[in-house]
Design an enzyme around this catalytic site. Structure first.
Site, short mmCIF file in Angstrom:
data_model
loop_
_atom_site.label_atom_id
_atom_site.label_comp_id
_atom_site.label_asym_id
_atom_site.label_seq_id
_atom_site.Cartn_x
_atom_site.Cartn_y
_atom_site.Cartn_z
N ASP A 346 20.53 -14.77 -6.71
CA ASP A 346 19.79 -13.53 -6.93
C ASP A 346 18.48 -13.54 -6.14
O ASP A 346 18.04 -12.52 -5.63
CB ASP A 346 19.51 -13.33 -8.41
CG ASP A 346 18.69 -14.47 -9.01
OD1 ASP A 346 18.90 -15.63 -8.61
OD2 ASP A 346 17.88 -14.22 -9.91
N ARG A 350 11.76 -18.35 -6.97
CA ARG A 350 11.18 -18.66 -8.26
C ARG A 350 12.09 -19.62 -9.04
O ARG A 350 13.07 -20.15 -8.52
CB ARG A 350 10.94 -17.37 -9.05
CG ARG A 350 12.19 -16.65 -9.50
CD ARG A 350 11.84 -15.33 -10.16
NE ARG A 350 13.00 -14.61 -10.63
CZ ARG A 350 13.09 -13.30 -10.67
NH1 ARG A 350 12.10 -12.55 -10.23
NH2 ARG A 350 14.19 -12.71 -11.13
N ASP A 351 11.76 -19.82 -10.30
CA ASP A 351 12.53 -20.73 -11.14
C ASP A 351 13.79 -20.03 -11.68
O ASP A 351 13.91 -19.77 -12.86
CB ASP A 351 11.67 -21.27 -12.29
CG ASP A 351 11.07 -20.17 -13.16
OD1 ASP A 351 11.27 -18.97 -12.83
OD2 ASP A 351 10.42 -20.50 -14.16
N GLU A 352 14.71 -19.72 -10.78
CA GLU A 352 15.96 -19.06 -11.15
C GLU A 352 17.02 -19.42 -10.11
O GLU A 352 17.82 -20.31 -10.31
CB GLU A 352 15.76 -17.55 -11.27
CG GLU A 352 16.94 -16.86 -11.91
CD GLU A 352 16.57 -15.46 -12.40
OE1 GLU A 352 17.48 -14.73 -12.82
OE2 GLU A 352 15.37 -15.09 -12.37
N ASP A 359 24.91 -8.99 -8.90
CA ASP A 359 24.40 -8.75 -7.55
C ASP A 359 25.54 -8.70 -6.54
O ASP A 359 25.61 -7.83 -5.68
CB ASP A 359 23.41 -9.86 -7.16
CG ASP A 359 22.21 -9.91 -8.07
OD1 ASP A 359 21.09 -9.72 -7.58
OD2 ASP A 359 22.39 -10.16 -9.28
N GLU A 632 13.24 -7.00 -5.54
CA GLU A 632 13.94 -6.90 -6.82
C GLU A 632 13.62 -5.58 -7.51
O GLU A 632 14.50 -4.94 -8.08
CB GLU A 632 13.53 -8.06 -7.72
CG GLU A 632 14.17 -8.06 -9.09
CD GLU A 632 13.79 -9.28 -9.91
OE1 GLU A 632 14.54 -9.62 -10.84
OE2 GLU A 632 12.75 -9.90 -9.62
N HIS A 653 15.58 -10.03 -3.07
CA HIS A 653 16.76 -9.78 -3.91
C HIS A 653 17.67 -8.87 -3.09
O HIS A 653 17.28 -7.75 -2.76
CB HIS A 653 16.34 -9.05 -5.19
CG HIS A 653 16.39 -9.89 -6.42
ND1 HIS A 653 15.56 -10.95 -6.63
CD2 HIS A 653 17.17 -9.80 -7.52
CE1 HIS A 653 15.82 -11.48 -7.82
NE2 HIS A 653 16.80 -10.80 -8.38
#
Length: 753
Positions: A346, A350-352, A359, A632, A653
């Protein structure tokens, strides 16, 4: 057939952080020349194989991230030319990667293994047929590397004072080594990596080096990218250079807040000599870097950004007379590159950084046009199937599904969710249309059919999918900042429409693959869903329940309305789009389809006005604000220049970039009439003041292309049809021409602008 494994998965006895492993070997005598030498390598973690002191390949972050519990990929390298007589050294450098590093947003780590593991088997064949195997085992050695810390989210620390450049060479050090031991590991988990490797691609130089208000040195590369910095520097031994990465500036300082807990920080300790640094055990999503500790004044020629992603071949091109639209399209391309790094994530910063299914469900056609993603996504679909097979009550919302390890995450552990879970059907069908690979479609069919059967059990007594948790039209621009699922579109309308599309598509799949009973069952389900949708959600005057742009876009594009009802829905959609000032009013589910729904119901002008709107929210608003990737949120940067204060604000994104499919199909006019473009439709639809457009695609048969110009003297199109195929050229005035393979130029009257 996979190799007959003699290797075992090994780990170190004493070295924990980023170890180096090696073994010495000598070629067997008396068997003639080496005719073949293939190195198979894998890891629980990531591995960089070396032979006689040099890297075996340009690949990085091998073997990537798969559903490790059932599928651990191995990669094979031909090293025949590098094996001569004498002693050799096979070395493996390990890092945490996805298997032992941080994953997700709850600071979890080591979900798949607590110990790094290395697996390698070198198979050597000689002229007389003799085979020699060099494999990981308890006789290998291990030692620490110069890497003191490595994590995909947090970054890498390298101490150049600890480097031993000859560690994997025949004349390398004999001291400093310790032992290894075998890890419990079932080699049947090993599977060949069919997708492209992750590699370095472009190299970008800074466009600007400045000082922030607090005195920090900021480096701007002019492009939001994914990768790392590489540089050579000389300074006093022990000096620490720290590099922090971010996508934006906030208050003229490095904007790390959107990264949440990801530290995205690399540290480099100088040796006192000339040091070259490149942190290949991590990656960052960034445009800006904050550099501290640099000896002397940092200049633009001192650093370079290395762009890293899976090695996909670029296949599709688009440009037109509107430069803002061209920049939008470039942003889509960069968004796909940055997020197609082994797993279709996605976001990359970041922390993902997870393989969210929603998506990809909406972006599949765009992805398959821009790059050859056939093997990349076929491999990912194998992970989806593995996750689904081992979680019979759950259709994963992320693949690989690491969030199943998280506690107290009931939403993520929900059963099938519309659009997200529908990727099991929509994506294989998109790939079938793009590439015409029947074997790939057949391989994906079990997961696709299972999703439809499972979702059917979730219908309420009225025949609608209006039960359970749904994301719905996620990130509706009118939703409250902290309630991204609170959309205008009713969730039952969205879910029922999505499942109708999946059932109808699954019926087409089954029919094509010869599953007659399935085809009949899925077609019957689609009919029932369509009837229930019309009964409960569509009024006699064509108003679809919840009366917003998304529900009309889905009802039109997914084929839930016919005749007069469809015409009325198109007219109502055009009214709503106009009432919004041609600003985007749809969320995650509706946005990919709204321009197509307007176009197919005779409202092309409204579709162009929606595309070309520049105020927020719109596709071009981020472009006017300097975006170089797809955001995003429509307002990831607010009109006053501030960064959106929410904690879900990514600047890379790809999902909202699905509008590029409309640019390819409608503005340029290229789409398949038969799978794999065995027969193509070339149907440009000029509008919005765009006076020319170019589209080209490397199909499985060769290059398909169109260049059209709409000028006062007339409309003209130059067309290229690939060998062995035909095309239908549909001009803007409605006239049609059958075209054989080759070059063609066709003229018509000017289209009104």
């Amino acid at each position: 057939m996979p190799p007959r494994w003699q290797a075992v998965m090994i780990t170190t006895d004493e070295v924990d952080q980023a170890p180096l492993l090696r073994t010495r070997f000598t070629l067997d005598d008396g068997h003639g020349e080496v005719t073949s030498a293939v190195l198979h390598v894998s890891a629980l973690g990531v591995v960089e194989p070396h032979l006689d002191g040099e890297p075996v390949s340009e690949d990085v972050l091998t073997p990537g991230w798969s559903s490790y519990e059932w599928r651990l990929r191995y990669v094979s390298h031909d090293v025949t030319a590098r094996l001569g007589r004498g002693e050799h050294v096979l070395g493996l450098a390990l890092g945490n990667g996805w298997a032992r590093g941080r994953l997700g947003w709850n600071d979890g780590r080591a979900f798949y293994t607590g110990e790094l593991g290395a697996f390698a088997q070198l198979e050597i064949t000689f002229a007389d047929g003799h085979r020699q195997v060099v494999a990981t085992g308890p006789d290998w050695q291990a030692r620490p590397s110069a890497v003191l810390a490595d994590d995909l989210y947090d970054g890498q620390t390298i101490d150049a004072r600890l480097r031993e450049p000859r560690w994997a060479a025949a004349d390398g050090p004999e001291t400093g080594w310790t032992g290894v031991h075998a890890l419990e590991f079932d080699a049947r988990r090993l599977t060949e990596h069919i997708g492209p490797p992750v590699r370095r691609h472009e190299v970008l130089r800074p466009v600007q080096v400045t000082r922030s208000p607090s005195g920090k040195t900021l480096v701007d590369f002019g492009q939001n990218l994914v990768g790392w910095l590489r540089f050579t520097v000389r300074g006093e031994a022990g000096t620490v250079i720290t590099v922090r990465h971010a996508e934006v500036l906030e208050n003229d300082e490095l904007g790390t807040r959107p990264l949440r807990s990801a530290r995205a920080t690399d540290r480099f300790v100088l040796s006192g000599g000339l040091d070259t640094f490149e942190p290949t055990l991590t990656f960052h999503g960034f445009r800006y870097a904050e550099v501290s500790g640099w000896p002397g004044e940092l200049g633009r020629d001192d650093l370079e950004a290395v762009v890293v992603h899976s090695a996909m071949r670029r296949t599709g091109e688009f440009d037109c007379s509107n430069e803002l639209v061209n920049q939008l399209h470039r942003n889509v391309v960069w968004g796909q590159k940055g997020n197609f790094l082994d797993v279709p994530t996605d976001c990359p910063q970041r922390d993902e950084r997870l393989g969210w299914t929603g998506d990809l469900a909406v972006f599949g056609p765009t992805a398959a046009y821009l790059f050859d993603v056939s093997s990349f996504l076929r491999d990912w679909l194998r992970d989806l199937a593995a996750e689904q097979a081992h979680s019979p009550d759950i259709a994963p919302l992320v693949v690989p599904d690491m969030v199943k390890f998280e506690e107290n995450d009931d939403v993520i552990q929900a059963r099938s969710v519309a659009v997200w879970s529908d990727v099991a059907v929509w994506l294989p069908w998109s790939l079938w249309l793009a590439y015409g690979d029947r074997d790939a479609l057949a391989e994906a069919y079990p997961a696709a059919s299972e999703h439809v059967r499972r979702a059917e059990t979730l219908l309420s007594p009225n025949g609608l999918w209006d039960t359970g948790f749904q994301y719905g039209d996620w990130l509706d621009p009118d939703a409250p900042e902290d309630k991204a699922s609170a959309a205008k579109a009713d969730k039952g309308v969205v879910a029922t429409a999505a499942l109708y599309r999946s059932a109808r598509t699954a019926a087409d799949m089954a029919r094509l693959l010869g599953h007659a009973e399935d085809a009949e069952a899925f077609a019957s389900l689609a009919d029932r869903l369509r009837t229930a949708f019309g009964k409960h959600y569509v009024s006699a005057d064509g108003i679809v329940f919840s009366d917003c742009a998304t529900v009309y876009a889905l009802a039109i594009e997914f084929g839930l309305l016919d005749g007069d009802l469809r015409d009325r829905a198109g007219a109502r959609l055009a009214e709503l789009v106009a009432a919004s000032g041609y600003r985007v009013s749809t969320g995650f589910a509706g946005t990919p389809y709204v321009t197509g729904a307007l176009t197919s119901t005779g409202h092309l002008d409204a579709a162009y006005r929606l595309l070309l709107e520049e105020s927020c929210p719109s596709w071009l608003y981020p472009v006017t604000m300097g975006a170089t990737t797809i955001w995003e949120r429509w307002d990831s940067i607010l009109p006053d220049g501030r960064v959106n204060p929410g904690d879900m604000t990514s600047f890379n994104h790809y999902a909202l970039g699905a509008v590029a499919d409309w640019l390819h199909r409608v503005v340029a006019g290229l789409s398949p009439l038969e799978p794999g473009y065995a027969r193509s439709l070339i149907a440009p639809r000029p509008g919005g003041g765009i006076t020319w457009a170019h589209g080209s695609l490397e199909t499985p048969y060769g290059k398909l292309a169109v260049d059209w110009r709409n000028e006062p003297g007339g409309f003209e199109a130059d067309v290229t049809v690939p060998p062995g195929t035909t095309a239908l050229l549909r001009l803007p005035d409605g006239t049609e021409h059958e075209l054989d393979a080759g070059e063609h130029t066709v003229r018509a009257a000017t289209v009104g602008q």
